[in-house]
Design an enzyme around this catalytic site. Structure first.
Site, short mmCIF file in Angstrom:
data_model
loop_
_atom_site.label_atom_id
_atom_site.label_comp_id
_atom_site.label_asym_id
_atom_site.label_seq_id
_atom_site.Cartn_x
_atom_site.Cartn_y
_atom_site.Cartn_z
N LYS A 58 0.85 -1.21 0.00
CA LYS A 58 0.00 0.00 0.00
C LYS A 58 0.87 1.24 0.00
CE LYS A 58 -3.73 -2.30 2.42
NZ LYS A 58 -4.21 -2.73 3.73
N GLN A 102 -4.95 -1.39 9.87
CA GLN A 102 -4.69 -2.68 9.25
C GLN A 102 -5.26 -3.80 10.13
OE1 GLN A 102 -3.19 -3.25 6.19
NE2 GLN A 102 -3.72 -5.40 6.52
N ASP A 125 -11.42 2.83 4.25
CA ASP A 125 -11.74 1.41 4.10
C ASP A 125 -13.24 1.16 4.22
OD1 ASP A 125 -10.23 -0.74 3.42
OD2 ASP A 125 -9.56 -1.25 5.44
#
Ligand code: NAP
Length: 298
Positions: A58, A102, A125
């Site tokens: 990422k 994460q 997200d």
């Protein structure tokens, strides 16, 4: 290969590259207008090896697109309070437009409680209760990156969902459930399967589009696929030989499907591309430069 591959391969790598180039162009325009580059911060708690790889990928992709990227690394023994305080701090940092926590978090940390702390505008997200509700009610908000990437892949290959039977295997908050909402919003007829589904083969056989998001190597067999159907394989499993394999028996399915994603090189690259797209959208919204980089995901 034993079967004859007839399916069109949906090349996620090439499609993701196209999205990433569009995002990079969007970043250039934003900066040319005197605005700061989009800021993306990844919060990584603990030392999970797979997460380390994802975060590195990422980081690289976001840097290439011209973002300001940073990773906040916290030790595995971080308390819930300290994690939430860090999220609050990032919420208040104007240079940060997107925050990604994460997952999975180390044992003992409550992911739902941590995610609920995120400013929904920075939740690139799409996992905060506000963004989940927006998806269900059809309001605008950040859409989870993997299902958004699946839709983008279909759109860019001219595969429509309207009126079609879509069977999704896997009902996680990250993939299965949000994809079901996106497909419904496209007027598909949706079946959402899981570990208690009685006859998975039959559910897949009647589908025009099968989405596999399970985490079980080659669970979906070739003879579960209707001739000409589209197959999106979200699964990422480590095979016995160490190579990545999907949830679909690719060779057998590709012999009957109309279109199929490979693993690797299918849905995976699209996830990162959509993360960049969501973060650019967040940065544009902050400066009042308008929303989506494309036609959106719903
Ligand atoms: P998850 O949270 O573990 O959910 C798995 C789902 O599969 C659950 O709904 C579970 O049912 C269902 N399931 C498990 N075994 C089954 C079986 N034998 N038959 C039918 N359903 C079954 O997984 P996830 O986070 O959605 O991830 C799924 C896969 O996608 C994993 O391989 C993951 O690595 C991959 N993934 C890839 C990307 C990408 O960028 N390509 C992104 C995210 C995830 P129950 O609900 O009944 O337990």
């Amino acid at each position: 290969m034993n079967g004859v591959e007839t399916a069109r391969i949906l090349d996620g790598k090439a499609t993701a590259l196209a999205v990433r180039e569009e995002v990079a162009e969007g970043v250039r325009q934003l900066c040319a207008a005197g605005h700061p580059a989009p800021g993306l911060t990844v919060v990584l708690v603990g030392e999970d090896p797979a997460s380390q790889v994802y975060v590195r990928n990422k980081d690289r992709a976001a840097t290439q697109a011209g973002f300001n990227v940073s990773t906040v690394r916290l030790p595995a023994e971080t308390s819930q309070g300290d994690l939430e305080a860090e999220i609050q701090r990032l919420n208040g940092d104007e240079s940060v437009h997107g925050i990604l926590v994460q997952l999975p978090l180390p044992k003992g940390l409550d992911a739902d409680r941590a995610l609920a702390r995120l400013d929904p505008a920075k939740d690139v997200d799409g996992l905060t209760p506000t963004n989940v509700a927006a998806l269900v009610t059809g309001n605008s908000g950040h859409v989870p990156c993997t299902p958004a990437g699946c839709i983008e892949l279909l759109d860019r290959h001219g595969i429509e969902l309207e009126g079609r039977r879509v069977t999704i295997v896997g009902r996680s908050m990250l993939v299965g459930k949000p994809f079901a909402q996106l497909a419904l919003a496209r007027n598909a007829t949706v079946t959402l399967c899981h570990s208690r589904t009685r006859d998975l083969a039959a559910e897949c056989r009647r589908a025009d589009v099968v989405v596999a998001a399970v985490g079980v190597e080659k669970l979906i067999k070739g003879d579960w696929i209707q001739p000409g159907a589209t197959v999106l394989d979200v699964g990422i499993n480590r095979g016995a030989d160490g190579k990545l394999v999907g949830d679909v028996d690719f060779e057998a399915a590709a012999a009957v499907a109309g279109a199929i994603t490979p693993v690797p090189g299918g849905v995976g690259p699209m996830t990162i591309a959509m993360l960049l797209k969501n973060t650019l959208d967040a940065a544009r919204t902050t400066v009042g430069a308008g929303g989506s980089t494309g036609d959106g995901s719903r």
